[in-house]
Design an enzyme around this catalytic site. Structure first.
Site, PDB file in Angstrom:
ATOM      1  N   ARG A 147     -12.769  -1.379   9.102  1.00  0.00           N
ATOM      2  CA  ARG A 147     -11.848  -1.882   8.552  1.00  0.00           C
ATOM      3  C   ARG A 147     -10.562  -1.634  10.222  1.00  0.00           C
ATOM      4  O   ARG A 147      -9.584  -2.892  10.097  1.00  0.00           O
ATOM      5  CB  ARG A 147     -10.618  -0.744   7.765  1.00  0.00           C
ATOM      6  CG  ARG A 147     -11.016  -1.298   6.500  1.00  0.00           C
ATOM      7  CD  ARG A 147     -10.597   0.107   5.365  1.00  0.00           C
ATOM      8  NE  ARG A 147      -9.905  -0.599   4.872  1.00  0.00           N
ATOM      9  CZ  ARG A 147      -9.433  -1.377   3.423  1.00  0.00           C
ATOM     10  NH1 ARG A 147     -10.449  -0.939   2.343  1.00  0.00           N
ATOM     11  NH2 ARG A 147      -8.268  -1.783   2.710  1.00  0.00           N
ATOM     12  N   TYR A 150      -8.992  -5.068  11.347  1.00  0.00           N
ATOM     13  CA  TYR A 150      -7.424  -5.712  10.475  1.00  0.00           C
ATOM     14  C   TYR A 150      -5.991  -5.067  11.209  1.00  0.00           C
ATOM     15  O   TYR A 150      -5.117  -6.013  11.638  1.00  0.00           O
ATOM     16  CB  TYR A 150      -7.739  -6.553   9.600  1.00  0.00           C
ATOM     17  CG  TYR A 150      -6.762  -6.981   8.654  1.00  0.00           C
ATOM     18  CD1 TYR A 150      -6.364  -8.176   8.536  1.00  0.00           C
ATOM     19  CD2 TYR A 150      -6.141  -5.933   7.175  1.00  0.00           C
ATOM     20  CE1 TYR A 150      -4.957  -8.525   7.668  1.00  0.00           C
ATOM     21  CE2 TYR A 150      -4.898  -6.182   7.021  1.00  0.00           C
ATOM     22  CZ  TYR A 150      -5.061  -7.641   6.669  1.00  0.00           C
ATOM     23  OH  TYR A 150      -3.316  -8.813   6.112  1.00  0.00           O
ATOM     24  N   GLY A 212     -11.770   5.565  -9.623  1.00  0.00           N
ATOM     25  CA  GLY A 212     -10.315   3.762 -10.237  1.00  0.00           C
ATOM     26  C   GLY A 212      -9.067   5.115 -10.313  1.00  0.00           C
ATOM     27  O   GLY A 212      -8.461   5.364 -11.113  1.00  0.00           O
ATOM     28  N   GLN A 281      -3.200   5.759  -1.535  1.00  0.00           N
ATOM     29  CA  GLN A 281      -2.528   5.773  -1.876  1.00  0.00           C
ATOM     30  C   GLN A 281      -1.650   4.675  -1.442  1.00  0.00           C
ATOM     31  O   GLN A 281      -2.208   4.598  -0.283  1.00  0.00           O
ATOM     32  CB  GLN A 281      -1.530   6.369  -2.167  1.00  0.00           C
ATOM     33  CG  GLN A 281      -1.911   8.349  -3.024  1.00  0.00           C
ATOM     34  CD  GLN A 281      -1.213   9.169  -2.578  1.00  0.00           C
ATOM     35  OE1 GLN A 281      -0.775   9.638  -1.547  1.00  0.00           O
ATOM     36  NE2 GLN A 281      -1.082   9.842  -3.554  1.00  0.00           N
TER      37      GLN A 281
END
Length: 320
Positions: A147, A150, A212, A281
């Site tokens: 990642r 970005y 989840g 989070q």
């Protein structure tokens, strides 16, 4: 000054994207002249098709990694793939878009004395160990992960904006955008809201990574664009960064269940392994935006999801 009274000439890079198209629409509605620049890597002509005949709208196919010579009063720099699927597809081009693109729009802003807005991201905080994330938090980012093209590209762009501001006096605004959703999201961008809605409407399994339990805060696009416009209109020594997002936090599982209910879908929820460096989070501290811009989100998740589902339903129906 002509720039901020009445009609301005405004450049929106990435103007055919999800956020860019909504911003172009808003600026035209306020009476401005809008130059939309996009290379259509992730932007889509359909997003701005309804604006093409507008007398104050111009479209230019251009890549921001190449310098642009135009005369404008304000610049919104939104050019960059923003979803993991898209920005990891060509990571070198992603970081070039963030860094070279920032240098080019800042050089233009310096030359024409334009106020310039940088669409930064909550990804600059990485996988945070501070919650919620205030602007003073420096982040916890892996500089060599999948990642990072970005995350680090956007961090470097923020550095450039602040250095052009300090060294050359360029009038900048840096906003850190948290998860945003709404009509015109790309259906295959890999983000949870569009993923879940498309899967639910098709009756496919809804894919959740991990258990989840990771949380996100979801801001409806109209609220976010209101924050952009207020920030750009704000006079005074406040270059940012300022968080723009919804401080209400939901687990990914809660989002999936709400989408299934709102679409009356028969989809089942299936669980897959969590991707590398996926934040556990993500929630903005928006006290700066409340204090300086008088801004906070107005659209509740239920209402925003209903509008977004209606748009996706119509788009998927038209595709058949």
């Amino acid at each position: 000054m002509r720039r901020y009274n009445g009609r301005s000439q405004i450049l929106v890079t990435g103007g055919a994207g999800f956020l860019g198209s909504h911003l172009c629409e808003r600026l035209l509605g306020e009476g401005h002249e809008v130059l939309c620049v996009d290379n259509f890597f992730t932007g889509a002509r359909r997003n701005i098709e309804h604006l093409l005949d507008h007398p104050r709208f111009d479209l230019m196919r251009h890549d921001v990694t190449v310098p642009l010579v135009v005369e404008v009063d304000e610049i919104y720099n939104l050019a960059c793939p923003a979803s993991p699927v898209h920005y990891q597809h060509n990571p070198v081009q992603t970081i070039k878009t963030s860094v070279h693109g920032a240098i080019n729009v800042l050089g233009l802003a310096q030359r024409v004395n334009a106020r310039v807005f940088q669409a930064s991201t909550s990804e600059v905080y990485g996988d945070p160990d501070t919650h919620p994330q205030p602007e003073s938090y420096w982040g916890r980012v892996n500089p060599v992960g999948p990642r990072s093209c970005y995350d680090e590209g956007k961090r470097c762009a923020e550095t450039l904006f602040m250095d052009y501001h300090r060294q050359y006096g360029v009038d900048v605004r840096v906003a850190r955008i948290f998860n945003t959703y709404g009509p015109r999201m790309h259906p295959n961008d890999g983000r949870v809201v569009s993923n879940f809605i498309v899967q639910a409407l098709r009756g496919e399994d809804i894919t959740i990574y991990g258990a989840g339990e990771q949380t996100r805060s979801f801001c409806y696009v109209d609220d976010l664009i209101e924050g952009f416009v207020r920030f750009m209109a704000q006079e005074g020594p406040l270059p940012g960064p300022i968080n723009l997002g919804n401080p209400r936090e939901f687990t990914i599982l809660q989002l999936a269940e709400q989408v299934i209910n709102l679409t009356n879908s028969s989809s089942r929820i299936v669980f897959k392994p969590l991707p590398q460096d996926d934040p556990k989070q993500r929630r903005p501290d928006i006290r700066l935006a409340e204090q300086h811009l008088g801004w906070e989100p107005q659209v509740q998740l239920h209402e925003g999801l209903m509008r977004t589902i209606a748009w996706f339903d119509e788009m998927l129906s038209a595709a058949h």
